[in-house]
Design a protein around this motif. Structure first.
Motif, mmCIF file in Angstrom:
data_model
loop_
_atom_site.group_PDB
_atom_site.id
_atom_site.type_symbol
_atom_site.label_atom_id
_atom_site.label_comp_id
_atom_site.label_asym_id
_atom_site.label_seq_id
_atom_site.Cartn_x
_atom_site.Cartn_y
_atom_site.Cartn_z
ATOM 1 N N MET A 138 168.169 70.302 98.118
ATOM 2 C CA MET A 138 168.367 69.198 99.047
ATOM 3 C C MET A 138 167.364 69.272 100.202
ATOM 4 O O MET A 138 166.800 68.261 100.630
ATOM 5 C CB MET A 138 169.800 69.217 99.587
ATOM 6 N N GLY A 139 167.128 70.486 100.699
ATOM 7 C CA GLY A 139 166.163 70.659 101.773
ATOM 8 C C GLY A 139 164.755 70.305 101.349
ATOM 9 O O GLY A 139 163.985 69.689 102.107
ATOM 10 N N LEU A 140 164.400 70.680 100.111
ATOM 11 C CA LEU A 140 163.073 70.385 99.577
ATOM 12 C C LEU A 140 162.864 68.877 99.450
ATOM 13 O O LEU A 140 161.815 68.345 99.856
ATOM 14 C CB LEU A 140 162.912 71.061 98.211
ATOM 15 N N SER A 141 163.860 68.188 98.893
ATOM 16 C CA SER A 141 163.763 66.729 98.736
ATOM 17 C C SER A 141 163.658 66.036 100.092
ATOM 18 O O SER A 141 162.870 65.108 100.274
ATOM 19 C CB SER A 141 164.978 66.199 97.963
ATOM 20 N N TYR A 142 164.457 66.498 101.046
ATOM 21 C CA TYR A 142 164.449 65.890 102.377
ATOM 22 C C TYR A 142 163.086 66.098 103.048
ATOM 23 O O TYR A 142 162.544 65.181 103.681
ATOM 24 C CB TYR A 142 165.556 66.504 103.228
ATOM 25 N N ALA A 143 162.513 67.301 102.890
ATOM 26 C CA ALA A 143 161.218 67.601 103.490
ATOM 27 C C ALA A 143 160.105 66.756 102.872
ATOM 28 O O ALA A 143 159.103 66.442 103.531
ATOM 29 C CB ALA A 143 160.891 69.084 103.335
ATOM 30 N N ALA A 175 173.075 82.861 103.934
ATOM 31 C CA ALA A 175 173.182 82.493 105.348
ATOM 32 C C ALA A 175 171.841 81.997 105.883
ATOM 33 O O ALA A 175 171.773 80.992 106.600
ATOM 34 C CB ALA A 175 173.667 83.691 106.156
ATOM 35 N N ARG A 176 170.764 82.683 105.522
ATOM 36 C CA ARG A 176 169.445 82.289 106.014
ATOM 37 C C ARG A 176 168.999 80.955 105.417
ATOM 38 O O ARG A 176 168.426 80.105 106.103
ATOM 39 C CB ARG A 176 168.424 83.383 105.701
ATOM 40 N N VAL A 177 169.279 80.763 104.128
ATOM 41 C CA VAL A 177 168.856 79.533 103.458
ATOM 42 C C VAL A 177 169.627 78.324 103.976
ATOM 43 O O VAL A 177 169.044 77.264 104.227
ATOM 44 C CB VAL A 177 169.012 79.670 101.925
ATOM 45 N N THR A 178 170.933 78.463 104.145
ATOM 46 C CA THR A 178 171.709 77.326 104.645
ATOM 47 C C THR A 178 171.314 76.984 106.077
ATOM 48 O O THR A 178 171.231 75.806 106.450
ATOM 49 C CB THR A 178 173.222 77.604 104.568
ATOM 50 N N ASP A 179 171.047 78.005 106.886
ATOM 51 C CA ASP A 179 170.641 77.759 108.263
ATOM 52 C C ASP A 179 169.277 77.079 108.323
ATOM 53 O O ASP A 179 169.068 76.136 109.102
ATOM 54 C CB ASP A 179 170.603 79.071 109.045
ATOM 55 N N ALA A 180 168.350 77.531 107.481
ATOM 56 C CA ALA A 180 167.011 76.924 107.457
ATOM 57 C C ALA A 180 167.075 75.480 106.959
ATOM 58 O O ALA A 180 166.367 74.606 107.471
ATOM 59 C CB ALA A 180 166.082 77.749 106.573
ATOM 60 N N THR A 181 167.918 75.219 105.963
ATOM 61 C CA THR A 181 168.051 73.855 105.444
ATOM 62 C C THR A 181 168.624 72.939 106.516
ATOM 63 O O THR A 181 168.159 71.801 106.686
ATOM 64 C CB THR A 181 168.965 73.833 104.197
ATOM 65 N N LEU A 182 169.611 73.432 107.244
ATOM 66 C CA LEU A 182 170.175 72.634 108.325
ATOM 67 C C LEU A 182 169.105 72.314 109.366
ATOM 68 O O LEU A 182 169.030 71.200 109.883
ATOM 69 C CB LEU A 182 171.346 73.387 108.959
ATOM 70 N N GLN A 183 168.243 73.282 109.645
ATOM 71 C CA GLN A 183 167.174 73.061 110.616
ATOM 72 C C GLN A 183 166.193 71.999 110.123
ATOM 73 O O GLN A 183 165.705 71.171 110.904
ATOM 74 C CB GLN A 183 166.435 74.381 110.883
ATOM 75 N N ILE A 184 165.917 71.996 108.826
ATOM 76 C CA ILE A 184 165.023 70.986 108.240
ATOM 77 C C ILE A 184 165.632 69.590 108.396
ATOM 78 O O ILE A 184 164.938 68.620 108.708
ATOM 79 C CB ILE A 184 164.747 71.306 106.756
ATOM 80 N N TYR A 185 166.930 69.478 108.216
ATOM 81 C CA TYR A 185 167.610 68.190 108.368
ATOM 82 C C TYR A 185 167.736 67.779 109.835
ATOM 83 O O TYR A 185 167.986 66.607 110.135
ATOM 84 C CB TYR A 185 169.009 68.266 107.745
ATOM 85 N N GLY A 186 167.584 68.755 110.734
ATOM 86 C CA GLY A 186 167.734 68.435 112.144
ATOM 87 C C GLY A 186 169.166 68.057 112.478
ATOM 88 O O GLY A 186 170.123 68.587 111.908
ATOM 89 N N GLY A 187 169.338 67.109 113.397
ATOM 90 C CA GLY A 187 170.676 66.713 113.826
ATOM 91 C C GLY A 187 171.545 66.219 112.695
ATOM 92 O O GLY A 187 172.769 66.446 112.693
ATOM 93 N N MET A 188 170.955 65.555 111.697
ATOM 94 C CA MET A 188 171.747 65.040 110.581
ATOM 95 C C MET A 188 172.367 66.170 109.756
ATOM 96 O O MET A 188 173.376 65.966 109.078
ATOM 97 C CB MET A 188 170.881 64.154 109.682
ATOM 98 N N ILE A 215 175.360 69.630 103.967
ATOM 99 C CA ILE A 215 174.640 70.777 104.502
ATOM 100 C C ILE A 215 175.501 71.586 105.470
ATOM 101 O O ILE A 215 175.535 72.822 105.416
ATOM 102 C CB ILE A 215 173.335 70.331 105.203
ATOM 103 N N GLU A 216 176.203 70.896 106.366
ATOM 104 C CA GLU A 216 177.029 71.621 107.330
ATOM 105 C C GLU A 216 178.151 72.374 106.617
ATOM 106 O O GLU A 216 178.580 73.445 107.076
ATOM 107 C CB GLU A 216 177.578 70.665 108.393
#
Length: 386
Positions: free
Chosen positions: A263-268, A331-344, A352-353
């Protein structure tokens, strides 16, 4: 060395992944919203699992299971890790510890569990005894020809749906070089047994709908026929059959991390800022590179540990390494993905949350990260006499 999957293993992966995507994903939002799994939905998932022949796939064929190896079953758990635990719970995987059943226990507990007729739950943790299993105060004492159980267990996953529980209790003490230690015995206790109560546990931010329950034993009387394994032999039963739970945590962490990463890759690749896709910025692209590297490393570490079990090789350290690394990687991957999505990423419009919240408990249950590091270091130092 061969790192590819066989045709049969590829089929296992594709079958379970399709099951998760079609039977689990559509109901996740409902479970997140309500914190419940409707009984009819739970039964439907279980029945579909039975229909495709994967129920109790972690048990040997001679007892009616699917006969999958540790490695093959790790592939199953990895795909199930992509979905909500509250729902994949009904993709039946009875506790391997039931293989210790003997005599009439086989027909009362093992066989019905493998057939999907009865569900089990494992009860070990207490309010005052988590990592320190020997510190448990829940106890059983002889009274005539029976055992009388008293005490409380908590954080017991799946007990809300269980027909019986596999409970570890103290049954005496023994002297050791390090002082007195409690003897542990394992009992099979049916729901509805007088003196045994299952009640709601605590509200957790992780894995909503996958409830933890509190078990109370108040002069709960059990005959010898309810002892699983040998009296005072609970630790032996535990050590022989509970390897699988730590591998399960590791493999499911890998599966969940891959879903989150995708999901993070697609969003990026789609989200644009400053006139270009955010994935083109080094701050994002390097995060993606680190994430996939860690996911692959956790994957191979976990599959290697499962393979060692299949080969009859020592695997205690390797399993502990897989559990601690995969859970912390998630933990690191979920946190990084959340950061990629930003506020959303913090909004419940996306899962993601949820992945971020769910990841936190993986470093605690089935042996904390600290316990895993203790196991690893002990295995390294013991041969050197330290």
């Amino acid at each position: 060395m061969h790192f590819g999957l066989s045709e049969e293993q590829e089929m296992i992966v594709s079958t379970v992944r399709e099951f998760v995507e079609t039977e689990i994903y559509p109901h996740e939002a409902e479970v997140e919203r309500t914190g419940e799994v409707r009984p009819e939905l739970a039964e439907a998932i279980k029945q579909k699992c039975l229909d495709i022949g994967f129920y109790a796939s972690n048990f040997p064929e001679e007892v009616g299971g699917g006969g999958l190896s540790h490695l093959d079953f790790a592939l199953v758990e990895r795909e199930l890790g992509r979905g909500s635990m509250a729902l994949t719970h009904f993709f039946g995987r009875p506790q391997n510890i039931l293989m210790a059943c003997k005599g009439e226990q086989i027909e009362r507990y093992l066989t019905p569990a493998v057939k999907g007729e009865r569900m089990d739950a494992l009860a070990m943790t207490e309010p005052g005894a988590g990592s320190d299993v020997r510190g448990m105060t829940c106890s059983a004492k002889r009274d005539g020809g029976d055992w009388v159980l008293n005490g409380t267990k908590h954080f017991i996953s799946g007990a809300d749906h269980a027909d019986f529980v596999i409970v570890f209790v103290a049954t005496g003490e023994e002297e050791t070089e390090r002082g007195p230690k409690k003897k542990i015995t394992t009992f099979l206790v049916d729901r509805g047994t007088p003196g045994f109560t299952i009640r709601d546990g605590y509200r957790s931010v992780s894995h909503r709908g996958y409830k933890n329950m509190i078990l109370d034993f108040d002069d709960c009387r059990l005959p010898d026929a309810q002892v699983l394994g040998e009296v005072d032999g609970g630790f032996a039963v535990m050590n022989e059959w509970l390897y699988a739970t730590r591998i399960t945590v590791a493999t499911m962490a890998v599966g969940r991390a891959r879903r989150c990463f995708d999901m993070g890759l697609s969003y990026a690749a789609e989200r644009k800022q400053f006139g270009q896709q955010i994935g083109k910025f080094q701050g994002i692209s390097f995060q993606l590179a680190d994430m996939i590297t860690e996911i692959d490393a956790a994957d191979w570490l976990t599959l290697s540990a499962a393979w060692r079990l299949d080969q009859g090789l020592p695997a205690n350290r390797e399993i502990a390494s897989a559990k601690v690394y995969a859970s912390e990687m998630l933990a690191r991957v979920t946190d990084a993905t959340l950061q990629i999505y930003g506020g959303m990423g913090l909004m419940d419009d996306f899962p993601i949350e949820r992945f971020w919240r769910d990841a936190r408990v993986e470093r605690i249950w089935d042996g904390t990260s600290e316990i895993q590091r203790h196991i690893i270091s002990r295995e390294l130092l013991r041969p050197l006499g330290a």
